[in-house]
Design a protein around this motif. Structure first.
Motif, mmCIF file in Angstrom:
data_model
loop_
_atom_site.group_PDB
_atom_site.id
_atom_site.type_symbol
_atom_site.label_atom_id
_atom_site.label_comp_id
_atom_site.label_asym_id
_atom_site.label_seq_id
_atom_site.Cartn_x
_atom_site.Cartn_y
_atom_site.Cartn_z
ATOM 1 N N SER A 152 5.722 7.662 -9.771
ATOM 2 C CA SER A 152 4.457 8.067 -9.138
ATOM 3 C C SER A 152 3.132 8.436 -9.906
ATOM 4 C CB SER A 152 4.902 9.458 -8.274
ATOM 5 O OG SER A 152 5.843 9.273 -7.439
ATOM 6 N N SER B 246 -1.140 1.766 -0.903
ATOM 7 C CA SER B 246 -1.129 1.978 0.567
ATOM 8 C C SER B 246 0.184 2.317 1.073
ATOM 9 C CB SER B 246 -1.826 0.809 1.142
ATOM 10 O OG SER B 246 -1.871 0.910 2.751
ATOM 11 N N GLU B 247 1.130 1.450 0.850
ATOM 12 C CA GLU B 247 2.488 1.634 1.056
ATOM 13 C C GLU B 247 3.249 2.994 0.433
ATOM 14 O OE1 GLU B 247 7.080 -0.460 0.544
ATOM 15 O OE2 GLU B 247 5.239 -1.522 -0.160
ATOM 16 N N ALA C 202 1.946 5.563 -0.804
ATOM 17 C CA ALA C 202 1.017 7.032 -0.173
ATOM 18 C C ALA C 202 1.514 7.364 0.955
ATOM 19 C CB ALA C 202 -0.394 6.574 -0.240
ATOM 20 N N ALA C 203 2.135 6.406 1.861
ATOM 21 C CA ALA C 203 2.550 6.843 3.266
ATOM 22 C C ALA C 203 3.945 7.721 3.211
ATOM 23 C CB ALA C 203 2.747 5.640 4.092
ATOM 24 N N TYR C 204 4.694 7.771 2.156
ATOM 25 C CA TYR C 204 6.061 8.417 1.958
ATOM 26 C C TYR C 204 6.124 9.415 0.845
ATOM 27 C CZ TYR C 204 7.519 4.346 -0.393
ATOM 28 O OH TYR C 204 7.691 3.099 -1.338
ATOM 29 N N ASP C 205 5.088 8.794 -0.307
ATOM 30 C CA ASP C 205 5.440 9.738 -1.652
ATOM 31 C C ASP C 205 4.429 11.042 -1.477
ATOM 32 O OD1 ASP C 205 4.701 10.284 -4.279
ATOM 33 O OD2 ASP C 205 6.409 9.123 -4.882
ATOM 34 N N ARG C 206 4.893 12.111 -1.517
ATOM 35 C CA ARG C 206 4.221 13.244 -1.609
ATOM 36 C C ARG C 206 2.941 13.350 -2.868
ATOM 37 N NH1 ARG C 206 6.984 18.920 -1.987
ATOM 38 N NH2 ARG C 206 7.338 18.300 -4.238
ATOM 39 N N GLY D 45 0.553 10.233 -1.958
ATOM 40 C CA GLY D 45 -0.152 10.543 -0.882
ATOM 41 C C GLY D 45 -1.240 11.702 -0.932
ATOM 42 N N TRP E 61 -4.233 9.929 -2.920
ATOM 43 C CA TRP E 61 -5.034 9.324 -2.299
ATOM 44 C C TRP E 61 -5.779 9.871 -1.240
ATOM 45 C CZ3 TRP E 61 -7.551 5.494 -3.553
ATOM 46 C CH2 TRP E 61 -8.109 4.315 -2.594
ATOM 47 N N ARG E 62 -5.379 10.965 -0.698
ATOM 48 C CA ARG E 62 -6.086 11.547 0.486
ATOM 49 C C ARG E 62 -7.218 12.405 -0.140
ATOM 50 N NH1 ARG E 62 -0.761 12.557 2.512
ATOM 51 N NH2 ARG E 62 -0.726 14.423 1.300
#
Length: 221
Positions: free
Chosen positions: A67, A122-123, A125-129, A132, A135-136
């Motif tokens: 990560s 992008s992929e 970031a949707a499920y790795d805390r 994600g 990136w946010r």
């Protein structure tokens, strides 16, 4: 306006230069391994270390887990993208729509150079805390930069008084991010130039399309 991206080389110490060289090697290794279609989650650390020509123990000295690896390499890969956007939002905009189109062209070119890594970002970031959250926060920082510029333009009468800076900044940032990511994730048949033109026109019209008479940036003579 200060940059959100990189530290000037002249301000770095020798050990930081060594780390920067190491990180670039890892970035190239990860991108090479992603290029054949292997998902990021299936690429073993040993494979990354071997491709980057380093010991696994050296790899873990810099990256405690995958990560953190993705976060750091994504930071390197997106530096040019954010810098191109920053320059346009910090400019006078006297070159009007052509200026934002050039900024979008630079962003798209940067995404193309690092497309495998950024699609993985992008992929994941949707499920790795951790990824994600990284990136946010990165996007939120940029959204705030845009909001500040829009507030200044509204105060100066350059945009419509009805324009809501915070919401507009969020919409514009999300539009650019998702449009570019989707264009590279799918076979759309849309060229980079066409995508840059569409994004440039959309941004220009949202920001200045309904500016009051006499408002908006003056055209370059």
């Amino acid at each position: 306006m200060p940059s959100l991206t990189r530290t000037p080389r002249s301000a770095r110490k020798p050990d930081e230069d060594r780390r920067a060289e190491f990180e670039q090697r890892v970035l190239r290794a990860v991108e090479d391994l992603l290029a054949d279609g292997t998902p990021f989650t299936e690429i073993a650390v040993q494979k990354i270390a071997a491709t980057a020509q380093m010991a696994r123990s050296t790899f873990y000295r810099y990256f405690p887990d995958k990560s953190q690896l993705l976060i750091r390499t994504a930071d390197l890969a997106t530096a040019d993208l954010f810098e191109a956007a920053e320059r346009w939002w910090g400019a006078e905009h006297t070159d009007r729509e052509a200026g934002v189109r050039r900024a979008m062209s630079a962003m798209i070119a940067g995404f193309r150079r690092h497309r495998y890594l950024l699609l993985a970002l992008s992929e994941v970031a949707a499920y790795d805390r951790d990824v994600g959250a990284y990136w946010r926060a990165r996007v939120a920082t940029f959204v705030d930069l845009v909001r500040v510029r829009l507030e200044a333009d509204r105060a100066a009468g350059l945009v419509a008084p009805e324009l809501e800076p915070a919401a507009t900044a969020l919409v514009l940032a999300a539009m650019v991010e998702r449009s570019i990511t989707t264009a590279f994730a799918m076979r759309t048949g849309i060229s980079d130039a066409e995508l840059a033109a569409a994004l440039g026109r959309s941004i220009w019209l949202v920001v200045y399309g309904d500016a009051p008479a006499g408002g908006g940036p003056a055209a370059t003579v």
